[in-house]
Design a protein around this motif. Structure first.
Motif, PDB file in Angstrom:
ATOM      1  N   ASP A 289       0.822  -1.217   0.000  1.00 24.85           N
ATOM      2  CA  ASP A 289       0.000   0.000   0.000  1.00 24.85           C
ATOM      3  C   ASP A 289       0.851   1.260   0.000  1.00 24.85           C
ATOM      4  OD1 ASP A 289      -2.327  -1.482   0.079  1.00 24.85           O
ATOM      5  OD2 ASP A 289      -2.415  -1.498   2.264  1.00 24.85           O
ATOM      6  N   THR A 290       2.179   1.087   0.125  1.00 29.50           N
ATOM      7  CA  THR A 290       3.077   2.241   0.246  1.00 29.50           C
ATOM      8  C   THR A 290       4.117   2.226  -0.864  1.00 29.50           C
ATOM      9  OG1 THR A 290       2.835   2.201   2.650  1.00 29.50           O
ATOM     10  CG2 THR A 290       4.675   3.462   1.764  1.00 29.50           C
ATOM     11  N   TRP A 291       4.113   3.257  -1.690  1.00 27.85           N
ATOM     12  CA  TRP A 291       5.114   3.382  -2.747  1.00 27.85           C
ATOM     13  C   TRP A 291       6.131   4.473  -2.459  1.00 27.85           C
ATOM     14  CZ3 TRP A 291       1.277   3.230  -7.485  1.00 27.85           C
ATOM     15  CH2 TRP A 291       0.848   1.901  -7.672  1.00 27.85           C
ATOM     16  N   SER A 292       5.904   5.280  -1.447  1.00 33.83           N
ATOM     17  CA  SER A 292       6.842   6.366  -1.175  1.00 33.83           C
ATOM     18  C   SER A 292       6.850   6.719   0.299  1.00 33.83           C
ATOM     19  CB  SER A 292       6.478   7.610  -1.998  1.00 33.83           C
ATOM     20  OG  SER A 292       5.233   8.143  -1.588  1.00 33.83           O
ATOM     21  N   VAL A 296      11.741   9.490  -1.013  1.00 33.23           N
ATOM     22  CA  VAL A 296      12.106   8.198  -1.592  1.00 33.23           C
ATOM     23  C   VAL A 296      10.842   7.545  -2.146  1.00 33.23           C
ATOM     24  CG1 VAL A 296      13.179   5.959  -1.188  1.00 33.23           C
ATOM     25  CG2 VAL A 296      13.954   7.969   0.097  1.00 33.23           C
ATOM     26  N   VAL A 297      10.923   7.047  -3.369  1.00 38.64           N
ATOM     27  CA  VAL A 297       9.748   6.476  -4.010  1.00 38.64           C
ATOM     28  C   VAL A 297      10.151   5.237  -4.814  1.00 38.64           C
ATOM     29  CG1 VAL A 297      10.000   7.990  -6.030  1.00 38.64           C
ATOM     30  CG2 VAL A 297       7.758   6.996  -5.494  1.00 38.64           C
ATOM     31  N   LEU A 298       9.239   4.296  -4.940  1.00 39.83           N
ATOM     32  CA  LEU A 298       9.475   3.058  -5.679  1.00 39.83           C
ATOM     33  C   LEU A 298       8.834   3.126  -7.058  1.00 39.83           C
ATOM     34  CD1 LEU A 298       8.618   0.570  -2.788  1.00 39.83           C
ATOM     35  CD2 LEU A 298      10.910   1.312  -3.501  1.00 39.83           C
ATOM     36  N   ALA A 303       7.954  -1.531  -7.088  1.00 39.04           N
ATOM     37  CA  ALA A 303       6.710  -1.009  -6.521  1.00 39.04           C
ATOM     38  C   ALA A 303       5.534  -1.934  -6.745  1.00 39.04           C
ATOM     39  CB  ALA A 303       6.400   0.357  -7.134  1.00 39.04           C
ATOM     40  N   HIS A 304       5.426  -2.508  -7.962  1.00 49.07           N
ATOM     41  CA  HIS A 304       4.169  -3.180  -8.314  1.00 49.07           C
ATOM     42  C   HIS A 304       4.379  -4.309  -9.321  1.00 49.07           C
ATOM     43  CE1 HIS A 304       4.581  -0.690 -11.907  1.00 49.07           C
ATOM     44  NE2 HIS A 304       4.625   0.393 -11.139  1.00 49.07           N
TER      45      HIS A 304
END
Length: 415
Positions: A289-292, A296-298, A303-304
């Motif tokens: 549920d968390t990408w960032s 910092v971000v995926l 990410a998915h």
């Protein structure tokens, strides 16, 4: 595209030089940002199996202006045949080349991963700093910057760190709570490698089913090489652990699991020894549920990951990178808004392509006994005789990404 807008230039670090990482570099540098891509391999990792583009992924490549270049590197794969132990086709589903509807088991846009990586690299190398043989081991951040710690003991300060470092992402591990398991497993494992091509290897992908929930696929991508895929259903701890073992142990594991398979198994196992690469993995999706978090971000598989069985793995990486870069370019002065919008805009698309993977349907395609295999082949042969796969593909209103529309972003001009 909408009118241009002016935004502040950012220093962006991308961890991972694969499809998603290079796509990010493409769009972010065109937004005027200073982009550095670090890749843990010593050279460009232009290898891997055959991949395809579908739905929104095709449109994403077209917006990059690279679709004609991709067309020039496509693999000639006309369809998929289900064969018996003598290699005789029992049913064949052809690719949908009408330009309308939905792709079938093989796409109109089949390309080797290495060729796609080279195309993206050629499109970004003049504007992006690439550093090979180096990875991000950790990071610290505050409200203004993120400091990345590299594998060579150095560090660097950036405005944004993007983890595009694949399904086993180290950035994701540091970003998410300790002990969180992001993997959704389907109980299927796969290994693939190359063998020399022989005269009987055609441009039709062969799929051979074996009792015990096993499958062998053969597909040829050029005049001299053929790809081999061993696939099996197994939920043992040994099967999950083997992918982290030395390559020699992996190869023995797969040879032992398929020793009695018949067809061309002996040729394929012998070809392991001289293959330019060998890759073994468990089929899994990355769900979080968390990408960032902060700066910092995926992105991409980090990410998915939708898994190869979604048919949208590469397309998902291209689309996700396009959306993330588009939001950063549009909100460079307000990264919290950019990253929140990235999640809001992309999440419905990711949910759609991940839902394409149905473990029950996968098990139907990997029967455990000969009777079920014969029933599958008979039903598929009848469907092909009635042209059902072709008609369904041509008259479908949407491909595997559903009706989600690729957003249009302003073309930014860095201040």
């Amino acid at each position: 595209m909408p009118n241009k807008i002016t935004k502040r230039a950012l220093r962006v670090l991308v961890a991972g030089g694969g499809v998603a990482g290079q796509t990010l570099a493409f769009w972010l540098t065109r937004g005027g940002h200073e982009v550095t891509v670090v890749e843990r391999f010593s050279t460009l990792r232009a290898s891997g199996a055959q991949v395809d583009l579908r739905g929104q992924g095709i449109e994403a490549v077209e917006r990059m202006g690279l679709l004609e270049t991709v067309r020039g590197r496509l693999v000639d794969e006309a369809g998929v045949a289900f064969v018996d132990s003598r290699g005789k086709p029992k049913a064949t589903i052809m690719a949908n080349t009408s330009g309308k509807g939905r792709q079938t088991l093989t796409s109109e846009y089949e390309i080797m991963r290495g060729d796609l990586v080279r195309i993206l690299h050629d499109a970004t190398k003049d504007d992006t700093e690439y550093i090979f043989g180096k990875s991000v081991d950790g990071f610290d951040q505050d409200e203004r910057h993120v400091t990345a710690r590299f594998s060579d003991g150095t560090s660097g300060e950036y405005d944004l760190l993007i983890g595009a470092d694949g399904q086993g992402s180290h950035i994701r591990r540091a970003l998410l709570p300790e002990g969180f398991d992001p993997y959704w497993r389907v109980g299927i494992h796969i290994a693939y490698w190359f063998v020399p091509r022989i005269a009987s290897d055609s441009n039709i992908r062969d799929t051979y089913m074996i009792p015990g929930g096993r499958q062998i696929m053969r597909r040829s991508h050029n005049a001299t090489e053929t790809q081999v895929y061993f696939v099996m259903r197994e939920e043992s701890a040994e099967a999950s652990a083997i992918h982290r073992a030395p390559v020699e142990q992996q190869q023995k594991f797969w040879a032992d699991r398929f020793y009695d398979a018949g067809w061309q198994t002996e040729r394929f196992v012998e070809g392991m020894k001289t293959s330019p690469f060998f890759y073994s993995q468990e089929i899994a999706q990355v769900r979080t549920d968390t990408w960032s978090k902060g700066r910092v971000v995926l992105a991409g598989d980090a990410a998915h990951c939708a898994s190869p069985y979604s048919g949208m793995g590469i397309s998902g990486g291209l689309v996700g990178a396009y959306v993330l870069a588009g939001e950063v370019n549009r909100h460079a002065d307000d990264l919290p808004s950019a990253l929140a919008n990235y999640d809001r805009v992309l999440r419905p698309f990711v949910n759609e392509i991940q839902a394409e993977v149905n473990p029950r349907l996968l098990r139907v395609g990997m029967p455990t006994n000969q009777q079920a295999i014969s029933a599958f082949q008979t039903a598929t042969a009848l469907a092909c005789f009635l042209r059902i796969p072709d008609l369904v593909a041509r008259f479908s209103k949407e491909d595997r990404g559903g009706d989600w529309q690729l957003p249009a972003y302003p073309v930014p001009v860095a201040a």
